[in-house]
Scaffold this motif. Structure first.
Motif, PDB file in Angstrom:
ATOM      1  N   PHE A  32       0.802  -1.211   0.000  1.00  0.00           N
ATOM      2  CA  PHE A  32       0.000   0.000   0.000  1.00  0.00           C
ATOM      3  C   PHE A  32       0.834   1.259   0.000  1.00  0.00           C
ATOM      4  O   PHE A  32       1.988   1.271   0.414  1.00  0.00           O
ATOM      5  CB  PHE A  32      -0.968   0.015   1.189  1.00  0.00           C
ATOM      6  N   SER A  33       0.204   2.301  -0.507  1.00  0.00           N
ATOM      7  CA  SER A  33       0.726   3.653  -0.452  1.00  0.00           C
ATOM      8  C   SER A  33      -0.383   4.508   0.140  1.00  0.00           C
ATOM      9  O   SER A  33      -1.395   3.977   0.616  1.00  0.00           O
ATOM     10  CB  SER A  33       1.092   4.141  -1.862  1.00  0.00           C
ATOM     11  N   ALA A  34      -0.251   5.810   0.072  1.00  0.00           N
ATOM     12  CA  ALA A  34      -1.291   6.690   0.613  1.00  0.00           C
ATOM     13  C   ALA A  34      -2.567   6.638  -0.209  1.00  0.00           C
ATOM     14  O   ALA A  34      -3.640   6.974   0.293  1.00  0.00           O
ATOM     15  CB  ALA A  34      -0.770   8.127   0.674  1.00  0.00           C
ATOM     16  N   THR A  35      -2.473   6.180  -1.471  1.00  0.00           N
ATOM     17  CA  THR A  35      -3.650   6.230  -2.349  1.00  0.00           C
ATOM     18  C   THR A  35      -4.046   4.902  -2.984  1.00  0.00           C
ATOM     19  O   THR A  35      -5.113   4.813  -3.582  1.00  0.00           O
ATOM     20  CB  THR A  35      -3.426   7.244  -3.489  1.00  0.00           C
ATOM     21  N   GLU A  36      -3.233   3.867  -2.867  1.00  0.00           N
ATOM     22  CA  GLU A  36      -3.549   2.577  -3.481  1.00  0.00           C
ATOM     23  C   GLU A  36      -3.131   1.435  -2.563  1.00  0.00           C
ATOM     24  O   GLU A  36      -2.144   1.551  -1.838  1.00  0.00           O
ATOM     25  CB  GLU A  36      -2.832   2.416  -4.820  1.00  0.00           C
ATOM     26  N   ALA A  37      -3.883   0.326  -2.663  1.00  0.00           N
ATOM     27  CA  ALA A  37      -3.555  -0.819  -1.816  1.00  0.00           C
ATOM     28  C   ALA A  37      -4.006  -2.118  -2.458  1.00  0.00           C
ATOM     29  O   ALA A  37      -4.936  -2.139  -3.264  1.00  0.00           O
ATOM     30  CB  ALA A  37      -4.219  -0.667  -0.453  1.00  0.00           C
ATOM     31  N   ARG A  38      -3.311  -3.186  -2.054  1.00  0.00           N
ATOM     32  CA  ARG A  38      -3.699  -4.542  -2.427  1.00  0.00           C
ATOM     33  C   ARG A  38      -3.523  -5.407  -1.190  1.00  0.00           C
ATOM     34  O   ARG A  38      -2.481  -5.372  -0.532  1.00  0.00           O
ATOM     35  CB  ARG A  38      -2.820  -5.090  -3.549  1.00  0.00           C
ATOM     36  N   ILE A  39      -4.568  -6.171  -0.868  1.00  0.00           N
ATOM     37  CA  ILE A  39      -4.536  -7.066   0.288  1.00  0.00           C
ATOM     38  C   ILE A  39      -4.957  -8.448  -0.184  1.00  0.00           C
ATOM     39  O   ILE A  39      -6.026  -8.607  -0.776  1.00  0.00           O
ATOM     40  CB  ILE A  39      -5.499  -6.584   1.396  1.00  0.00           C
ATOM     41  N   ALA A  40      -4.127  -9.441   0.072  1.00  0.00           N
ATOM     42  CA  ALA A  40      -4.421 -10.828  -0.314  1.00  0.00           C
ATOM     43  C   ALA A  40      -5.010 -11.540   0.898  1.00  0.00           C
ATOM     44  O   ALA A  40      -4.285 -11.945   1.807  1.00  0.00           O
ATOM     45  CB  ALA A  40      -3.157 -11.523  -0.799  1.00  0.00           C
ATOM     46  N   LEU A  41      -6.324 -11.656   0.918  1.00  0.00           N
ATOM     47  CA  LEU A  41      -7.025 -12.345   2.005  1.00  0.00           C
ATOM     48  C   LEU A  41      -7.322 -13.778   1.581  1.00  0.00           C
ATOM     49  O   LEU A  41      -7.379 -14.069   0.385  1.00  0.00           O
ATOM     50  CB  LEU A  41      -8.343 -11.632   2.315  1.00  0.00           C
ATOM     51  N   PRO A  42      -7.539 -14.677   2.514  1.00  0.00           N
ATOM     52  CA  PRO A  42      -7.879 -16.055   2.151  1.00  0.00           C
ATOM     53  C   PRO A  42      -9.156 -16.151   1.291  1.00  0.00           C
ATOM     54  O   PRO A  42      -9.274 -17.032   0.458  1.00  0.00           O
ATOM     55  CB  PRO A  42      -8.083 -16.745   3.496  1.00  0.00           C
ATOM     56  N   LEU A  43     -10.084 -15.226   1.476  1.00  0.00           N
ATOM     57  CA  LEU A  43     -11.332 -15.236   0.710  1.00  0.00           C
ATOM     58  C   LEU A  43     -11.182 -14.653  -0.683  1.00  0.00           C
ATOM     59  O   LEU A  43     -12.029 -14.871  -1.550  1.00  0.00           O
ATOM     60  CB  LEU A  43     -12.417 -14.447   1.456  1.00  0.00           C
ATOM     61  N   GLY A  44     -10.124 -13.861  -0.910  1.00  0.00           N
ATOM     62  CA  GLY A  44      -9.909 -13.240  -2.207  1.00  0.00           C
ATOM     63  C   GLY A  44      -9.038 -12.004  -2.072  1.00  0.00           C
ATOM     64  O   GLY A  44      -8.532 -11.688  -0.998  1.00  0.00           O
ATOM     65  N   GLU A  45      -8.895 -11.302  -3.169  1.00  0.00           N
ATOM     66  CA  GLU A  45      -8.042 -10.116  -3.199  1.00  0.00           C
ATOM     67  C   GLU A  45      -8.878  -8.852  -3.079  1.00  0.00           C
ATOM     68  O   GLU A  45      -9.937  -8.735  -3.695  1.00  0.00           O
ATOM     69  CB  GLU A  45      -7.247 -10.079  -4.502  1.00  0.00           C
ATOM     70  N   THR A  46      -8.368  -7.908  -2.308  1.00  0.00           N
ATOM     71  CA  THR A  46      -8.993  -6.606  -2.141  1.00  0.00           C
ATOM     72  C   THR A  46      -8.040  -5.555  -2.678  1.00  0.00           C
ATOM     73  O   THR A  46      -6.874  -5.526  -2.291  1.00  0.00           O
ATOM     74  CB  THR A  46      -9.279  -6.323  -0.654  1.00  0.00           C
ATOM     75  N   ARG A  47      -8.545  -4.698  -3.567  1.00  0.00           N
ATOM     76  CA  ARG A  47      -7.778  -3.559  -4.066  1.00  0.00           C
ATOM     77  C   ARG A  47      -8.539  -2.301  -3.697  1.00  0.00           C
ATOM     78  O   ARG A  47      -9.755  -2.239  -3.856  1.00  0.00           O
ATOM     79  CB  ARG A  47      -7.569  -3.638  -5.570  1.00  0.00           C
ATOM     80  N   LEU A  48      -7.801  -1.310  -3.198  1.00  0.00           N
ATOM     81  CA  LEU A  48      -8.400  -0.062  -2.754  1.00  0.00           C
ATOM     82  C   LEU A  48      -7.709   1.107  -3.447  1.00  0.00           C
ATOM     83  O   LEU A  48      -6.501   1.042  -3.708  1.00  0.00           O
ATOM     84  CB  LEU A  48      -8.236   0.098  -1.245  1.00  0.00           C
ATOM     85  N   ALA A  49      -8.474   2.148  -3.702  1.00  0.00           N
ATOM     86  CA  ALA A  49      -7.917   3.395  -4.238  1.00  0.00           C
ATOM     87  C   ALA A  49      -8.600   4.544  -3.505  1.00  0.00           C
ATOM     88  O   ALA A  49      -9.818   4.520  -3.291  1.00  0.00           O
ATOM     89  CB  ALA A  49      -8.149   3.495  -5.731  1.00  0.00           C
ATOM     90  N   ALA A  50      -7.814   5.530  -3.103  1.00  0.00           N
ATOM     91  CA  ALA A  50      -8.348   6.660  -2.358  1.00  0.00           C
ATOM     92  C   ALA A  50      -8.017   7.962  -3.067  1.00  0.00           C
ATOM     93  O   ALA A  50      -6.916   8.129  -3.590  1.00  0.00           O
ATOM     94  CB  ALA A  50      -7.754   6.684  -0.949  1.00  0.00           C
ATOM     95  N   ASP A  51      -9.004   8.857  -3.091  1.00  0.00           N
ATOM     96  CA  ASP A  51      -8.741  10.224  -3.519  1.00  0.00           C
ATOM     97  C   ASP A  51      -9.360  11.156  -2.486  1.00  0.00           C
ATOM     98  O   ASP A  51      -9.775  10.700  -1.419  1.00  0.00           O
ATOM     99  CB  ASP A  51      -9.229  10.486  -4.956  1.00  0.00           C
TER     100      ASP A  51
END
Length: 92
Positions: A32-51
């Motif tokens: 992750f950075s201040a504006t983007e993220a990737r999290i690999a969870l057992p249930l699946g992948e989560t990607r986040l973007a913030a503005d």
């Protein structure tokens, strides 16, 4: 693969993105950075973007049956960090 997408209005998107990643970093693979993220969870992948005004959430589950649980766990955790405001998650 099954995907789901939500855009959540909040002026604190970057804060919630970073809190979620730091919270899960000790248990799951995160980038992750201040504006983007990737999290690999057992249930699946989560990607986040913030503005400045929104938090965008993209979920990917290998098994379609896991997608509702993945949504629930992500929402519950973000809502814990956002206890001072009410967020609306509309999934597509």
């Amino acid at each position: 693969m099954t995907k789901s997408h939500a855009v959540v209005s909040t002026p604190h998107a970057g804060r919630y993105l970073q809190q979620l990643c730091k919270h899960w970093a000790h248990r799951f693979e995160t980038e992750f950075s201040a504006t983007e993220a990737r999290i690999a969870l057992p249930l699946g992948e989560t990607r986040l973007a913030a503005d400045a005004e929104t938090l965008t959430i993209d979920l990917t589950a290998q098994d379609p049956a896991h997608l509702p649980d993945l949504r629930d766990v992500v929402v519950r955790h973000i809502e814990r960090f956002a206890f001072r405001e009410t967020l609306r998650f509309e999934w597509s």
